[in-house]
Each structure stands twice: as structure tokens, then as C-alpha cells.
Design a protein around this motif. Sequence first.
Motif, short mmCIF file in Angstrom:
data_model
loop_
_atom_site.label_atom_id
_atom_site.label_comp_id
_atom_site.label_asym_id
_atom_site.label_seq_id
_atom_site.Cartn_x
_atom_site.Cartn_y
_atom_site.Cartn_z
N LYS A 100 0.83 -1.22 0.00
CA LYS A 100 0.00 0.00 0.00
C LYS A 100 0.85 1.26 0.00
CE LYS A 100 -3.20 -1.66 3.10
NZ LYS A 100 -3.23 -1.49 4.52
N LYS A 101 1.92 1.25 0.80
CA LYS A 101 2.64 2.50 1.05
C LYS A 101 3.88 2.71 0.21
CE LYS A 101 0.81 2.67 5.73
NZ LYS A 101 1.11 2.60 7.15
N SER A 102 4.23 1.74 -0.65
CA SER A 102 5.49 1.88 -1.39
C SER A 102 5.29 2.23 -2.85
CB SER A 102 6.30 0.58 -1.29
OG SER A 102 5.67 -0.43 -2.07
N GLN A 103 4.05 2.42 -3.29
CA GLN A 103 3.85 2.54 -4.74
C GLN A 103 4.47 3.80 -5.33
OE1 GLN A 103 3.17 -0.09 -6.60
NE2 GLN A 103 3.25 -1.05 -4.59
N LYS A 104 4.67 4.84 -4.50
CA LYS A 104 5.29 6.07 -5.04
C LYS A 104 6.79 6.11 -4.78
CE LYS A 104 1.29 9.01 -5.33
NZ LYS A 104 0.30 9.26 -4.24
N PHE A 105 7.31 5.07 -4.20
CA PHE A 105 8.75 5.01 -3.89
C PHE A 105 9.56 5.18 -5.19
CE2 PHE A 105 12.35 1.93 -2.61
CZ PHE A 105 13.07 2.94 -2.01
N LEU A 120 18.26 2.04 1.85
CA LEU A 120 18.06 3.50 1.80
C LEU A 120 17.47 4.00 3.12
CD1 LEU A 120 17.95 6.09 -0.06
CD2 LEU A 120 15.57 5.46 -0.50
N HIS A 121 17.94 5.17 3.57
CA HIS A 121 17.32 5.84 4.72
C HIS A 121 16.70 7.14 4.21
CE1 HIS A 121 17.49 8.01 8.78
NE2 HIS A 121 16.48 7.17 8.77
N ASP A 122 15.38 7.18 4.12
CA ASP A 122 14.69 8.34 3.56
C ASP A 122 13.27 8.38 4.14
OD1 ASP A 122 13.53 10.33 2.08
OD2 ASP A 122 14.04 9.48 0.12
N PRO A 123 13.15 8.89 5.39
CA PRO A 123 11.86 8.85 6.08
C PRO A 123 10.73 9.56 5.31
CG PRO A 123 13.59 9.54 7.58
CD PRO A 123 14.19 9.49 6.20
N ARG A 124 11.07 10.48 4.40
CA ARG A 124 9.99 11.14 3.65
C ARG A 124 9.32 10.16 2.71
NH1 ARG A 124 11.39 15.23 0.14
NH2 ARG A 124 13.40 14.19 0.07
N GLN A 125 10.12 9.26 2.15
CA GLN A 125 9.56 8.25 1.24
C GLN A 125 9.17 6.97 1.96
OE1 GLN A 125 10.55 7.65 -2.86
NE2 GLN A 125 12.65 8.25 -2.35
N MET A 126 9.83 6.73 3.08
CA MET A 126 9.63 5.47 3.79
C MET A 126 9.03 5.78 5.16
SD MET A 126 13.21 3.63 2.75
CE MET A 126 13.12 2.24 1.65
N PRO A 127 7.69 5.85 5.23
CA PRO A 127 7.05 6.35 6.45
C PRO A 127 7.36 5.52 7.69
CG PRO A 127 5.43 5.38 4.92
CD PRO A 127 6.73 5.50 4.18
N GLY A 128 7.68 4.24 7.51
CA GLY A 128 8.00 3.39 8.67
C GLY A 128 9.25 3.84 9.40
N GLN A 129 10.11 4.60 8.69
CA GLN A 129 11.35 5.06 9.33
C GLN A 129 11.11 6.24 10.28
OE1 GLN A 129 13.87 5.68 5.87
NE2 GLN A 129 14.76 3.64 6.07
N ASN A 130 9.88 6.73 10.33
CA ASN A 130 9.57 7.77 11.32
C ASN A 130 9.32 7.17 12.70
OD1 ASN A 130 9.68 10.17 9.66
ND2 ASN A 130 7.93 9.25 8.58
N ARG A 131 9.26 5.86 12.76
CA ARG A 131 9.10 5.17 14.05
C ARG A 131 10.37 4.35 14.30
NH1 ARG A 131 4.49 1.38 13.34
NH2 ARG A 131 5.03 0.81 15.46
N SER A 132 10.80 4.30 15.56
CA SER A 132 12.06 3.59 15.82
C SER A 132 11.82 2.11 16.14
CB SER A 132 12.85 4.28 16.93
OG SER A 132 12.00 4.72 17.93
#
Length: 313
Positions: free
Chosen positions: A90-95, A170-182
Amino acid sequence: MIKVRKPWEISESKVTPEEIYQQRRLFMKAGGTLGTVMLLSPWSNASASLVIGDYQRNVITLDEEITKEADATSYNNFYEFGTGKGDPVKKSQKFDTSDWKITVGGECGKPGEYALEDLIDSSAIEERIYRLRCVEAWSMVIPWLGVPLASILKKLEPNSKARYVAFKTLHDPRQMPGQNRSVLQWPYREGLRIDEAMHPLTLMSVGMYGKTMPNQNGAPIRLVVPWKYGFKSIKSIVSIDFTEEQPSTSWNMSSSREYGFYSNVNPEVNHPRWSQKKERRIGEFFKQDTLMFNGYGEEVASLYDDMDLRVNF
Ligand code: MTE
């Protein structure tokens, strides 16, 4: 945290009989047939720079049913896009994976920044059908497209101090929303001993099911190490480092008691919170026995001859 699902408990008499799983063999064919990747896949928005043309079909195959593509591309672990199995699709289609670069460093003769096509010879891409066994006790059979990792590493000229290979996502919290949580320490890190990395079964994969790699499965490039638990097969790789010391790896950093550096599939070493003796093949109802080294023991057991696999789990 990786959690096991409970509802598949069944009685011992209903599991796969021994003769059947003993028959599951690895086939290595001398030469496969040629196939052409469908570039206009539903995931074509991934548009990585590498163009996959003809590839060698069935270079390594199995006499087991292939998991449905719809399952393999919708039931995923990719915590950068969320911890739910349906979150990655669901969340990776614009990656955005266009203009992807991989930074190479450490103990090698050819450090630098590489495009995918610098590392992968697209005419050498082959299809390999491998079992994938997740540490959570589910499994799939997936037709990957890729090249042996060894063919990439050799180009980078590792030197005599290179005892391990470390990878990062890759570390890119803007594109990878899961990286906003630790949930894990980002970026996701993995590593192999150099002989494991150079083993002919270790694959750097750029596609599956005859198509370019879907974002949720680790576009544009991911590792596939079929005899280890799935979390070793790191997705969306942006760096490769040759190191003298054993690199730190994300799941081991999160809980070293639960996730070892080696993490070879081993039905005799249970996860502290669940058994690893059986697994549920996605799409099947009954559980089946988990095989030592995920069934690849003939090929890889000698890598660990001098090791106690209970200590080095
Ligand atoms: N790589 C990254 N970067 N992030 C992850 O969360 N999950 C791992 C592995 N690689 C993961 C990752 C786990 S636990 C498994 S089982 C496999 O990817 C799942 O691969 P698949 O979704 O293509 O089946």
C-alpha cells in the motif's frame, strides 16, 4: 518486533509425511531456456535504470509449487513501509527508485558510487526458484531474477582484509514512512561473511515472476540468501562495504538473543519465543517441516564445518 502467528497449530499426524519432504530436491540445470522480462509490469512505475531483457530461465529450480505472485507481492515484510504485512504494497507505490546509486567502500580496490547497470550485466540475468523461509515461521517459493552476488563483488576487487560484506537499505523517512518510528535502528543493515557472500547460491536480485522488482519486495535491488532466515535478504540496497570486522546488523542490534548474525535456517534452534521446527507455506493450510539450511545443506553445510551452530546461530 517480528511476531509469530498462532492459528495454524495442527495435529502431528496432519503434517507433510517424511517421504514427501525428502523428495524435495534442488535441481541445477546446466542450461535453461530464455525468457524475456515484461517491462510493462503493474510495478512499472518503479522504473529503475537497469533494463532487463532476455534472461536465462530456470537456472536453479525446485519440484515444489511456486507461491502465487499475488501473495508474494502483497504479504511482505518491509518495515520501512510499516509493520503490517499489507503495508508495503500500500505505502510503497510512489517510492522513487530511478537514478538509483550504490556506494561501495571499505577493503576493496574499486570503491565509489555505482549505477545498477555498472554492477549488473543485464545479459547475465538468470531466473532462480528458491524457498524463502521467514524467521516468523511462514515460507514461500519465489522465482527471482538476478545475478550471483559473487559476480558483482569480484568486480569490486575485495582485498585480503575483506572478511565480511555489509549492506544498508536506503534511509529516507519522507519516502519510507515506517522510518519515522524507531521499530529498528535505521537504516536497515545486514551482513554476510565473505565466503557466504561469494557462495554461488547467494543472489543479488532485480526482479521476480519475470518482471522488474516490485517496490514492496525491495526495488530496485535486494539480496536473496536462500539458506538463511528471510531478514538476512536485505531490500533496496544503497551501500556495500567490505569490512575486516563482523558488521552490526539491524535485527541482531534489536535483540541479539533472538536474531543471530548467521541466522541459518535451523529447525533445531528455536527462537526464544517460538519453535522453528515447522513452517506454513503461504497458500497452503497444513504446516510442513522446516529443513536444515532451508533444504540447501548439500550446497552450504561445509561453510560451517568448524562452528557450533547453537552458539553461532
Ligand atoms: N529488508 C529491509 N530493508 N527491511 C525489512 O523490513 N524484512 C526482511 C527481508 N528484508 C526487511 C528486509 C524480512 S523479515 C523478510 S521475511 C524478507 O525481507 C521478506 O521479503 P519479501 O517481502 O520479498 O517476501
